[in-house]
Design a protein around this motif. Structure first.
Motif, PDB file in Angstrom:
ATOM      1  N   ARG A  95      50.436  28.397 169.815  1.00  0.00           N
ATOM      2  CA  ARG A  95      49.793  29.381 170.697  1.00  0.00           C
ATOM      3  C   ARG A  95      50.014  28.984 172.147  1.00  0.00           C
ATOM      4  NH1 ARG A  95      44.695  28.624 170.541  1.00  0.00           N
ATOM      5  NH2 ARG A  95      43.995  30.711 171.125  1.00  0.00           N
ATOM      6  N   CYS A  96      50.150  29.980 173.015  1.00  0.00           N
ATOM      7  CA  CYS A  96      50.368  29.690 174.439  1.00  0.00           C
ATOM      8  C   CYS A  96      49.248  28.825 175.009  1.00  0.00           C
ATOM      9  CB  CYS A  96      50.470  30.993 175.229  1.00  0.00           C
ATOM     10  SG  CYS A  96      52.013  31.886 174.980  1.00  0.00           S
ATOM     11  N   GLU A  97      48.015  29.082 174.581  1.00  0.00           N
ATOM     12  CA  GLU A  97      46.883  28.302 175.088  1.00  0.00           C
ATOM     13  C   GLU A  97      47.043  26.825 174.733  1.00  0.00           C
ATOM     14  OE1 GLU A  97      45.546  32.520 174.517  1.00  0.00           O
ATOM     15  OE2 GLU A  97      46.719  31.078 173.353  1.00  0.00           O
ATOM     16  N   ASP A  98      47.478  26.568 173.487  1.00  0.00           N
ATOM     17  CA  ASP A  98      47.657  25.180 173.045  1.00  0.00           C
ATOM     18  C   ASP A  98      48.820  24.518 173.771  1.00  0.00           C
ATOM     19  OD1 ASP A  98      45.579  25.606 171.237  1.00  0.00           O
ATOM     20  OD2 ASP A  98      46.956  26.274 169.665  1.00  0.00           O
ATOM     21  N   VAL A  99      49.907  25.265 173.961  1.00  0.00           N
ATOM     22  CA  VAL A  99      51.083  24.721 174.644  1.00  0.00           C
ATOM     23  C   VAL A  99      50.741  24.359 176.083  1.00  0.00           C
ATOM     24  CG1 VAL A  99      53.399  25.266 175.495  1.00  0.00           C
ATOM     25  CG2 VAL A  99      52.730  25.926 173.170  1.00  0.00           C
ATOM     26  N   ALA A 100      50.033  25.263 176.766  1.00  0.00           N
ATOM     27  CA  ALA A 100      49.669  25.014 178.167  1.00  0.00           C
ATOM     28  C   ALA A 100      48.794  23.772 178.284  1.00  0.00           C
ATOM     29  CB  ALA A 100      48.953  26.234 178.738  1.00  0.00           C
ATOM     30  N   GLN A 101      47.827  23.654 177.385  1.00  0.00           N
ATOM     31  CA  GLN A 101      46.936  22.495 177.431  1.00  0.00           C
ATOM     32  C   GLN A 101      47.702  21.203 177.124  1.00  0.00           C
ATOM     33  OE1 GLN A 101      43.596  22.800 174.790  1.00  0.00           O
ATOM     34  NE2 GLN A 101      42.520  21.067 175.666  1.00  0.00           N
ATOM     35  N   ALA A 144      61.052  20.625 175.418  1.00  0.00           N
ATOM     36  CA  ALA A 144      59.914  19.720 175.252  1.00  0.00           C
ATOM     37  C   ALA A 144      59.358  19.814 173.839  1.00  0.00           C
ATOM     38  CB  ALA A 144      58.824  20.060 176.267  1.00  0.00           C
ATOM     39  N   ALA A 145      59.038  18.672 173.269  1.00  0.00           N
ATOM     40  CA  ALA A 145      58.405  18.647 171.948  1.00  0.00           C
ATOM     41  C   ALA A 145      56.964  19.139 172.071  1.00  0.00           C
ATOM     42  CB  ALA A 145      58.438  17.237 171.381  1.00  0.00           C
ATOM     43  N   THR A 146      56.613  20.090 171.231  1.00  0.00           N
ATOM     44  CA  THR A 146      55.241  20.641 171.217  1.00  0.00           C
ATOM     45  C   THR A 146      54.785  20.735 169.766  1.00  0.00           C
ATOM     46  OG1 THR A 146      56.220  22.853 171.294  1.00  0.00           O
ATOM     47  CG2 THR A 146      55.450  21.927 173.385  1.00  0.00           C
ATOM     48  N   PRO A 147      54.608  19.606 169.099  1.00  0.00           N
ATOM     49  CA  PRO A 147      54.314  19.618 167.656  1.00  0.00           C
ATOM     50  C   PRO A 147      53.009  20.353 167.328  1.00  0.00           C
ATOM     51  CG  PRO A 147      53.905  17.455 168.618  1.00  0.00           C
ATOM     52  CD  PRO A 147      54.582  18.251 169.673  1.00  0.00           C
ATOM     53  N   GLY A 148      53.108  21.336 166.454  1.00  0.00           N
ATOM     54  CA  GLY A 148      51.927  22.064 165.998  1.00  0.00           C
ATOM     55  C   GLY A 148      51.349  23.016 167.020  1.00  0.00           C
ATOM     56  N   MET A 149      52.014  23.198 168.156  1.00  0.00           N
ATOM     57  CA  MET A 149      51.484  24.045 169.226  1.00  0.00           C
ATOM     58  C   MET A 149      52.124  25.438 169.139  1.00  0.00           C
ATOM     59  SD  MET A 149      49.493  21.889 170.594  1.00  0.00           S
ATOM     60  CE  MET A 149      49.263  20.121 170.398  1.00  0.00           C
ATOM     61  N   PRO A 205      49.289  25.454 183.740  1.00  0.00           N
ATOM     62  CA  PRO A 205      48.427  26.635 183.668  1.00  0.00           C
ATOM     63  C   PRO A 205      48.947  27.632 182.642  1.00  0.00           C
ATOM     64  CG  PRO A 205      49.723  26.653 185.690  1.00  0.00           C
ATOM     65  CD  PRO A 205      49.938  25.317 185.060  1.00  0.00           C
ATOM     66  N   LEU A 206      48.032  28.327 181.995  1.00  0.00           N
ATOM     67  CA  LEU A 206      48.414  29.327 181.007  1.00  0.00           C
ATOM     68  C   LEU A 206      49.283  30.407 181.634  1.00  0.00           C
ATOM     69  CD1 LEU A 206      48.095  30.397 178.101  1.00  0.00           C
ATOM     70  CD2 LEU A 206      45.973  31.533 178.837  1.00  0.00           C
ATOM     71  N   THR A 207      49.075  30.679 182.911  1.00  0.00           N
ATOM     72  CA  THR A 207      49.847  31.711 183.610  1.00  0.00           C
ATOM     73  C   THR A 207      51.307  31.336 183.801  1.00  0.00           C
ATOM     74  OG1 THR A 207      49.114  30.768 185.717  1.00  0.00           O
ATOM     75  CG2 THR A 207      47.845  32.626 184.842  1.00  0.00           C
ATOM     76  N   GLN A 208      51.684  30.121 183.429  1.00  0.00           N
ATOM     77  CA  GLN A 208      53.084  29.701 183.532  1.00  0.00           C
ATOM     78  C   GLN A 208      53.810  29.865 182.200  1.00  0.00           C
ATOM     79  OE1 GLN A 208      53.377  26.054 185.755  1.00  0.00           O
ATOM     80  NE2 GLN A 208      55.551  25.768 185.286  1.00  0.00           N
TER      81      GLN A 208
END
Length: 580
Positions: free
Chosen positions: A262-268, A255-260, A273-276
């Motif tokens: 941190r785990c918190e940013d990726v989850a959002q 999955a593309a996650t440009p500029g993400m 959920p951050l727990t994933q």
């Protein structure tokens, strides 16, 4: 003690560099004065508290069978080289040379010296067990001394060392010291916990810290409200939060996650959920004349790495560092923030936290900037990790390792530490005794420390209000202060105050008479700041009615007590243990 013959030097303002309450109040109350960074002079008020702390420690140590001696401040480097700590201790060890260019250290602790004494004086099993202690100045060259006496460079410590013939006997010595420490801190009137702890630079295999509970404490303590479990967060076991790994339910997707990054940013961003998510941490272990070994540690996105636990992994116990960005790119082909265990450029050792090892359909970096994988599963998408270990800090709500409830976390200030050393020093320094058969055996050791001057700061952090310090009675600079209102004007006030003072002195109560002829507001403010547990106010108005005012330091208002009953009231309070 009459205040006019003592030395009282209170201040209205704290120094600008005083970051914590204890540093502020110790300076304002005239207990300490800063000489250099992390080095303090103890004024008479502060020294009185130190002597009371020492008296309790000596009493309990002597009752527990320990014998006091005194070891020097300066120790020859040869002993530290013999134990192996000369090279290992680090920059906190202050090293110096004499005029003959011989190397010495200013002692941070005394394992080497006491072991040298034992090997020279103890020869037979008949001389064991032995426990020696001293109360002595120490020096540790802290990089950033702060928080007043809480993290100073020069300090006073009680350190004790036990010597036994075997491990079973040494464990009994350890238990005796543990029990003595419980009594010491209880007598000091402190709220504390004994917690399982890491052995750190001292070495050894069994260790407990004694933590004074305070919100400003540097240490986090994990404990179970429903059981006796308590451990420093560095040592507290983090059980896996997933009972068993689930069956894969999602396809592997890049999955593309440009500029993400941190785990918190990726989850959002992915609306998951951050727990994933799984966090990737890259460590390097340097090796002589070889490229560093690169390790990938995986923990869940909402958890934090416990570096003490990581340092106990086989292969990292000799030390590690976080990998440089160049090393990360070399092994993963991506800058930090997008790393994961799939398709690394070069082989790395993968260690998964126990919870991560049971996760399924998780999210991790794709080793390409701006991309993460979703739906990642062990076995299907990547091999099982090289190792599964407890790598994380526990958090509130985690299951207690003893199986009796859930963990909570509170802050604490370490004031004591007991270690089971085994033969760590006796083997290295050849401290042996002859057993019943005449064969030499290494002595089995324990060591036991209490931060004497640190206790002052810890007690204040736990016991203070907006007016100043609230000392537990047993370690207060004075137990009772008599405040005469109008000392220079009223013969009746002087007579009543002096009579009560002499009565209390004769009864063995540590009392101070404030005969400075100060205004009531100045007197009260000084003694509330200093923190004397009980105040008796003598004034003309009350004397005319046959009454004096008695007020405990924690009480909001004074009580009027008949003059004839004041001595008995104070004496009963002192005997009751209230405020100890």
């Amino acid at each position: 003690m009459r205040a006019s013959r003592f030395f009282i030097s209170t201040k209205k303002e704290a120094p600008a560099d005083a970051e914590v309450v204890s540093h502020q109040l110790m300076t304002r109350a005239g207990m300490i004065r800063k000489l250099a960074g992390g080095i303090y002079s103890y004024l008479p008020i502060g020294l009185r508290v130190i002597r009371k702390v020492e008296a309790i420690i000596r009493d309990e140590m002597n009752q527990a069978g320990a014998v006091e001696l005194l070891m020097p401040l300066i120790q020859p480097a040869e002993l530290w080289q013999e134990s192996g700590r000369w090279a290992k201790y680090g920059p906190e060890l202050l090293r110096l040379k004499d005029r003959h260019d011989r190397e010495f250290v200013f002692q941070p602790t005394s394992e080497e010296v006491i072991t040298d004494i034992a090997r020279g004086e103890i020869h037979s099993y008949r001389q064991l067990p032995k426990n020696f202690y001293h109360i002595q100045t120490k020096f540790r060259d802290e990089r950033r001394p702060r928080f007043g006496v809480m993290r100073g460079r020069e300090f006073t410590m009680k350190d004790a060392y036990s010597f036994d013939r075997d491990e079973a006997a040494a464990q009994r010595s350890y238990d005796a010291m543990y029990a003595a420490y419980l009594r010491i801190f209880t007598r000091m009137g402190l709220s504390f916990r004994a917690v399982a702890a890491d052995t750190g630079a001292i070495g050894g295999s069994r260790s407990h810290e004694f933590q004074v509970i305070a919100e400003t404490g540097e240490d986090a303590i994990a404990y179970c409200p429903d059981s006796d479990f308590a451990a420093n967060i560095e040592l507290a076991e983090a059980l896996p939060l997933i009972a068993a790994r689930g069956t894969p339910g999602s396809p592997l997707v890049r999955a593309a996650t440009p500029g993400m990054a941190r785990c918190e940013d990726v989850a959002q961003f992915l609306k998951l959920p951050l727990t994933q998510t799984v966090k990737s941490l890259v460590l390097a272990a340097d090796r002589d004349q070889q490229p560093p070994a690169i390790w990938l540690l995986l923990i869940r996105g909402d958890h934090e790495l416990n570096e003490v636990k990581a340092g106990k992994l086989a292969g990292l116990e000799g030390g590690f560092r976080f990998a440089t960005e160049a090393e990360i790119v070399e092994h993963f082909g991506s800058p930090p923030g997008y790393l994961g265990p799939l398709q690394t450029v070069k082989p790395v050792r993968i260690v998964a936290d126990a919870t991560v090892a049971r996760m399924s359909d998780f999210v991790c970096g794709a080793n390409a900037e701006g991309f993460h994988y979703t739906g990642v599963n062990w076995g299907r998408d990547l091999p099982e990790p090289d190792q599964v270990a407890d790598l994380r800090n526990v958090v509130v709500g985690d299951p207690s390792p003893d199986g009796k409830g859930r963990l909570d976390i509170q802050r604490g200030i370490e004031v004591g530490h007991v270690f089971f050393l085994g033969t760590r020093y006796s083997a290295a320094m050849k401290a042996t005794y002859l057993d019943e058969t005449g064969k030499p055996q290494p002595m089995v050791m324990g060591c036991y420390g209490i931060g004497v001057t640190r206790l002052l700061g810890a007690a204040i952090e736990q016991n203070h209000d907006t007016r100043g310090i609230i000392w537990p009675r047993s370690i207060a600079p004075f137990e009772v202060v008599i405040c005469p209102v109008g000392w220079g004007k009223s013969e009746a006030v002087r007579t009543a105050a002096t009579d009560l003072y002499e009565q209390l002195l004769a009864a063995g109560i540590d009392v101070v008479l404030d005969d400075r002829d100060e205004r009531p507001g100045v007197m009260f403010a000084d003694w509330e700041l200093i923190g004397v547990p009980m105040r008796v106010t003598v004034g003309d108005r009350g004397l005319k009615e046959g009454m004096l005012e008695v007020q405990g330091r924690r009480e909001a208002a004074a009580s009027s007590v008949p003059l004839a009953e004041v001595f008995a009231r104070v004496q009963a309070w002192a005997a009751s243990g209230v405020g100890v």
